[in-house]
Design a protein around this motif. Sequence first.
Motif, PDB file in Angstrom:
ATOM      1  N   ASP A 355      -0.889   3.062  -8.629  1.00 15.95           N
ATOM      2  CA  ASP A 355      -1.724   2.186  -7.805  1.00 15.95           C
ATOM      3  C   ASP A 355      -0.945   1.697  -6.581  1.00 15.95           C
ATOM      4  O   ASP A 355      -1.499   1.610  -5.484  1.00 15.95           O
ATOM      5  CB  ASP A 355      -2.218   0.991  -8.623  1.00 15.95           C
ATOM      6  CG  ASP A 355      -3.254   0.184  -7.873  1.00 15.95           C
ATOM      7  OD1 ASP A 355      -4.358   0.711  -7.620  1.00 15.95           O
ATOM      8  OD2 ASP A 355      -2.972  -0.979  -7.510  1.00 15.95           O
ATOM      9  N   ILE A 356       0.331   1.395  -6.774  1.00 16.66           N
ATOM     10  CA  ILE A 356       1.159   0.964  -5.639  1.00 16.66           C
ATOM     11  C   ILE A 356       1.304   2.095  -4.628  1.00 16.66           C
ATOM     12  O   ILE A 356       1.172   1.887  -3.419  1.00 16.66           O
ATOM     13  CB  ILE A 356       2.539   0.485  -6.134  1.00 16.66           C
ATOM     14  CG1 ILE A 356       2.378  -0.810  -6.937  1.00 16.66           C
ATOM     15  CG2 ILE A 356       3.490   0.270  -4.959  1.00 16.66           C
ATOM     16  CD1 ILE A 356       3.662  -1.302  -7.586  1.00 16.66           C
ATOM     17  N   LYS A 357       1.543   3.304  -5.112  1.00 12.11           N
ATOM     18  CA  LYS A 357       1.726   4.441  -4.213  1.00 12.11           C
ATOM     19  C   LYS A 357       0.434   4.785  -3.461  1.00 12.11           C
ATOM     20  O   LYS A 357       0.430   4.943  -2.238  1.00 12.11           O
ATOM     21  CB  LYS A 357       2.192   5.657  -5.004  1.00 12.11           C
ATOM     22  CG  LYS A 357       2.251   6.940  -4.161  1.00 12.11           C
ATOM     23  CD  LYS A 357       2.381   8.170  -5.042  1.00 12.11           C
ATOM     24  CE  LYS A 357       2.238   9.441  -4.213  1.00 12.11           C
ATOM     25  NZ  LYS A 357       2.239  10.664  -5.050  1.00 12.11           N
ATOM     26  N   ASN A 358      -0.660   4.901  -4.194  1.00 13.86           N
ATOM     27  CA  ASN A 358      -1.891   5.451  -3.625  1.00 13.86           C
ATOM     28  C   ASN A 358      -2.750   4.429  -2.889  1.00 13.86           C
ATOM     29  O   ASN A 358      -3.540   4.811  -2.023  1.00 13.86           O
ATOM     30  CB  ASN A 358      -2.721   6.104  -4.727  1.00 13.86           C
ATOM     31  CG  ASN A 358      -2.005   7.270  -5.367  1.00 13.86           C
ATOM     32  OD1 ASN A 358      -1.305   8.021  -4.697  1.00 13.86           O
ATOM     33  ND2 ASN A 358      -2.153   7.413  -6.675  1.00 13.86           N
ATOM     34  N   ARG A 359      -2.599   3.145  -3.221  1.00 14.98           N
ATOM     35  CA  ARG A 359      -3.472   2.159  -2.589  1.00 14.98           C
ATOM     36  C   ARG A 359      -2.700   1.025  -1.926  1.00 14.98           C
ATOM     37  O   ARG A 359      -2.875   0.741  -0.748  1.00 14.98           O
ATOM     38  CB  ARG A 359      -4.457   1.576  -3.624  1.00 14.98           C
ATOM     39  CG  ARG A 359      -5.682   0.923  -3.010  1.00 14.98           C
ATOM     40  CD  ARG A 359      -6.658   0.512  -4.088  1.00 14.98           C
ATOM     41  NE  ARG A 359      -6.067  -0.462  -4.988  1.00 14.98           N
ATOM     42  CZ  ARG A 359      -5.988  -1.760  -4.713  1.00 14.98           C
ATOM     43  NH1 ARG A 359      -6.458  -2.237  -3.587  1.00 14.98           N
ATOM     44  NH2 ARG A 359      -5.437  -2.597  -5.571  1.00 14.98           N
ATOM     45  N   VAL A 360      -1.809   0.385  -2.671  1.00 11.00           N
ATOM     46  CA  VAL A 360      -1.108  -0.797  -2.158  1.00 11.00           C
ATOM     47  C   VAL A 360      -0.274  -0.461  -0.931  1.00 11.00           C
ATOM     48  O   VAL A 360      -0.287  -1.192   0.073  1.00 11.00           O
ATOM     49  CB  VAL A 360      -0.239  -1.427  -3.262  1.00 11.00           C
ATOM     50  CG1 VAL A 360       0.678  -2.499  -2.685  1.00 11.00           C
ATOM     51  CG2 VAL A 360      -1.114  -2.017  -4.366  1.00 11.00           C
TER      52      VAL A 360
END
Length: 453
Positions: A355-360
């Motif tokens: 989630d951090i890589k792809n969105r945050v």
Amino acid sequence: MATLLETCEISPPPAGDAAGQLTVPLTFFDIPWMHFHPIRRLLFYDYPCSESYFLETIVPKLKKSLSLTLKHYLPLSGNLLYPLKTDDEKPIFRYVAGDSVSLKIAESTCDFDELIGNHARDADQFYDFVPELPPVKDEPEYKTVPVIALQVTLFPGRGICIGFANHHSVGDASSILGFIRAWASINKHGGDEEFLNKQGGSLLPIFDRSVIKDPLGIDSKFWKVMKQIPLKSSSFPVPTNRVRATFILHQTDIKKLKDLVLAKKPGLVQVSSFVVTTSYVWSCLVKSGEAAGEEIDENVLEFFIFAVDVRARINPPVPGNYFGNCLSYGMAKIKHKQLAGEDGFVIAAEAIADDIKNRVNNKDEVMKGAENWMPDMSKFGGVRALGVSGSPKFDFCRADFGWGNARKLEIDADKSSMSLCKSTYSNGGLEVGLSFTKEKMEAFAVIFADGLR
């Protein structure tokens, strides 16, 4: 127990407000926090002194430096104005000359070393050292809501605690940390010259809301939802019937956790200290519920939600010294049986890291769908979720009032959240604060320690 010695009101010096009034609108980042409980923090300092020295020297200096600090943070002296004619107006922060911040001075005979320990302690005793926000007041056209309150408590011959309670809508952790560090610097140096000159004046807060771009009018959409909720004064949630404890992950522990994740998921990126710490705590917490006798549907979804400072992540970027809220969020969700299983920690780390890589960390994604945040928040009512208060990036313990760094930070994390900060006990380590029933805390402590072994 804490004995209240004095309650006073601290205002900025008159020279700090040439216009006599300052109004600051709320952005769509601020409005969702209007009905959120106050954020409560405690900073404990090793500083042995007598009551007479405390009252005659330390307190007057703290009052003077607080007044001087508020000159640069005028909205904190003012109030949130909640309009009664909600069809025509939106809420604002307003400061007028004469507005002030409540400061309580107290003394306690509690065991200072017990309070700053890491073992399980009665959670309710900490509320003696943090002030309540003053109650909501009625004006002809508005309800006025104070946005911050402070308390300084002496433990004679041992130390000092400074308690902060702030309305979340006035600012996020980055903003409140800026205020606390400014107050500390001005108190330590006896004036604001050091604060003003440090880093070329870049520490001065910016209240200009034009840096927040809102072409979709999200603030109006959010306000339409929030104005339907009655505005209430805050109150302490005591008795909690819970204990508080701190768990330390040393640098060596964090490295082992990272190595374990990468051994099983060699292609995973963003395997940071934050990722492995939060995923390890999350998986241990889920397992401890069952160990403490909770009955949980194995197919129920477990959510992990964390705030994300997006000042540098949005386009155009927002200055780092912008004062207000500038938060998006990250989220992971996993079925209970997977998170409670043998590989629960690794599964959690993968979900959070992805989630951090792809969105945050994706400027095209981090604010995508922001107009739906308010409706989406309502979907989380009653779900099993763990949140995070604090971040290793915001080191509150380095706020030096002239007494050195703080020995301990305590954040009022409830049973559905964990607090997270740099460790003052272990170089390169992280501290996790939790508040549970005694039975669940004992189960968690065993699972946490066993997993690291």
